[in-house]
Enzyme design. Structure first.
Site, PDB file in Angstrom:
ATOM      1  CD  GLU A 161      22.225 -18.311  47.958  1.00 38.31           C
ATOM      2  OE1 GLU A 161      21.010 -18.448  48.189  1.00 38.31           O
ATOM      3  OE2 GLU A 161      23.045 -19.072  48.618  1.00 38.31           O
ATOM      4  N   GLY A 209      13.419 -15.453  56.681  1.00 41.50           N
ATOM      5  CA  GLY A 209      13.045 -15.919  57.844  1.00 41.50           C
ATOM      6  C   GLY A 209      14.206 -15.718  58.647  1.00 41.50           C
ATOM      7  CB  ALA A 210      16.953 -17.923  59.128  1.00 40.84           C
ATOM      8  CB  SER A 211      19.965 -15.018  56.851  1.00 39.37           C
ATOM      9  OG  SER A 211      19.550 -15.305  55.356  1.00 39.37           O
TER      10      SER A 211
END
Length: 545
Positions: free
Chosen positions: A154, A203-205
């Site tokens: 990705e 937000g997370a990574s």
């Protein structure tokens, strides 16, 4: 080049039979989206990539559709995977001309949501798609077109998409800065246009991807082992023999280092440290609103409450940006082994004197939504603006917000945690990734040339990289046929003139022969007359002498 960018915003001419199409479905964690792309025939230059663009409808809007929730909801009933995607595929089929369906590749690529499922459930969902999608749709779709991609893939696709839109794969344009790329055993170093690296904080990574031009950047066996999973080498060109589009890209994703997740980790860290401090010094800090923990990462006077595992910590902002940044530094090392260390993890060397980076998502929101500094990044300017913001009282900030002084995208959550996130972004950039404070080549952005660039663009560029070979072969056949026709035409003309020449020569030779015969007859004519004069005619009986 700028004209081409303008044309990308126009409606796609579906009446043009020469156009090719491709469909990519992004099966994410919270939902799935379908993107339709198109491209004209390849220009015939084996060093150029396909000119892939996002399709636009008659109103010039991008052809994209999203559904919720994510495909992982079909984990318990994988036979529902095809019905789940049916609205997206019907949407794509309605926009791609029907005559083009059978030659339009379809790629169904699943990301984080599917990666969290057991492999058995992943395989069952993909098997349903591979079996049933071709029964309903005529797209070019096979088993290799449906897969669960890794975070590394990705990241590579995002890097490809950004650099493609920026024109960094167009090596014939000599206007931009170049770099020297070492190709290892594959030949002499290559000089080509410099690509850009990308920084993306969600937000997370947190994710980083950039080209590593020097193949000798690995200096130890430990680094070599780490590099195997973090370096991606690939050829974007249509011919593996051509090294002009060989790229070596470092890609790494750091879970738990996104802006919101980092705030959660920080709150847990502060809560634990405060409770330990209270026990050691017999204090009551943070146990009541009257004696709150003074948080340097919140604006002055802002009150907040943290609840974890039955424990409650009362906080009040004191707006000290420098103290906040210092307090965040230990978080770069991860936490209790559950998160990778941003400091200790292998990172391929970056030539900061000849490189360029784009920062997306939180890098842009953090610089633009409140501070209004989006675009070219300057560390001193950013720090000064962040310190000024953090030092303001909460009432002043909310009054500015109501007065419309901030971006339309800013909300109460942004105002509340802007001080923390600006300090976190600074630490990640300069302490984690070691960007120099005077680094001049970082731009924070949300759009590239006024459009959002999805990783799906990079995916279809990579997946279709060999398609130009088909056009090149057809072009070669056409050229060979045209060459044969030209040679045949010239050969036939020469043959025709040769035949005429032979006939003329034959006629001339025939006439010359007739002339010689005629002259010979003329020379022999007097002798014949003399001979006739001497002939004595015998007298017959009764003749008189």
């Amino acid at each position: 080049r700028y004209l081409a960018r303008a044309e990308e915003l126009m409606a796609t001419d579906t009446e043009d039979s020469s156009l090719n199409y491709g469909v990519v479905v992004d099966c994410g964690s919270s939902g799935s989206r379908v993107f339709v792309y198109f491209w004209p025939p390849h220009n015939g230059n084996p060093h150029d990539l396909l000119d892939i663009r996002q399709m636009r409808d008659r109103s010039s809007r991008p052809v994209v559709k999203k559904i919720k929730p994510g495909i992982s909801v079909t984990a318990a009933a994988p036979e529902q995977a095809t019905p789940y995607l049916r609205p997206l595929l019907r949407f794509a089929a309605a926009h791609v001309p029907a005559r083009k369906h059978k030659e339009t590749p379809l790629y169904i690529l699943c990301t984080a949501g599917m990666r969290l499922l057991p492999e058995r459930q992943q395989a069952a969902i993909l098997e349903d798609l591979v079996t049933n999608v071709p029964l309903e749709f005529d797209f070019l779709f096979s088993k290799s077109h449906a897969e669960v991609i890794s975070g590394k893939q990705e990241g590579v696709y995002s890097w490809i998409g950004i650099n493609f839109v920026l024109g960094r794969f167009d090596h014939e344009d000599e206007e931009d800065t170049v770099i020297t790329v070492a190709l290892g055993d594959q030949g002499k170093p290559l000089v080509r246009k410099r690509t850009v690296g990308i920084l993306d904080m969600g937000g997370a990574s947190l994710q980083i991807a950039y080209e590593v031009p020097d193949s000798g950047a690995i200096s130890s066996p430990q680094q070599e082992e780490a590099a195997k999973s973090l370096l991606a080498e690939f050829n974007l060109g249509c011919d593996v023999q051509h090294t002009g589009h060989m790229y070596r890209v470092y890609v790494n994703t750091f879970l738990g280092f996104g802006g919101n997740f980092a705030r959660q980790r920080y709150e847990e860290h502060v809560l634990n440290q405060t409770y330990v401090h209270n026990r050691l010094h017999n204090q009551q800090t943070g146990l009541s609103p009257e004696m709150p923990f003074l948080d340097p990462c919140l604006p002055v006077g802002l009150e907040d409450t943290v609840v974890r595992g039955g424990q409650t910590l009362y906080m009040r902002g004191r707006g000290d940006w420098q103290a906040c940044a210092k307090l965040l530094q230990p978080l770069l090392a991860g936490s209790n082994g559950s998160h990778a260390s941003l400091v200790e993890t292998y990172k391929a060397p970056i030539d900061f004197s000849n490189s360029e980076f784009y920062g997306f998502s939180e890098f842009f929101y953090c610089t633009e939504d409140v501070l209004r500094l989006g675009g070219q990044y300057s560390a001193p300017t950013f720090v000064s603006a962040a310190q000024e913001y953090c030092s303001q009282r909460w009432e002043v900030l909310t009054q500015r917000f109501r007065g419309g002084l901030y971006s339309a995208h800013a909300d109460q959550h942004r105002l509340k945690y802007q001080c923390f996130k600006s300090a976190w972004m600074y630490q990640v950039l300069h302490e984690g990734f070691q960007f120099p404070l005077d680094y001049p080549s970082l731009r924070t952005a949300q759009l590239v040339y006024d459009r959002e660039v999805q990783w799906t663009l990079g995916a279809i560029l990579y997946k279709t990289r060999f398609l130009p070979l088909r056009d090149l072969r057809q072009e070669s056949i056409r050229q060979a046929h045209a060459s044969w026709l030209r040679l045949s035409f010239v050969y036939n003309h020469y043959l025709f003139f040769a035949c005429i020449l032979v006939v003329v020569l034959a006629i001339v030779l025939y006439l010359l022969r007739l002339r010689r015969i005629h002259r010979r007859q003329l020379r022999s004519a007097p002798h014949t007359l003399l001979w006739l004069d001497k002939v004595v005619v015998p007298l017959g009986p009764g003749s008189v002498p």
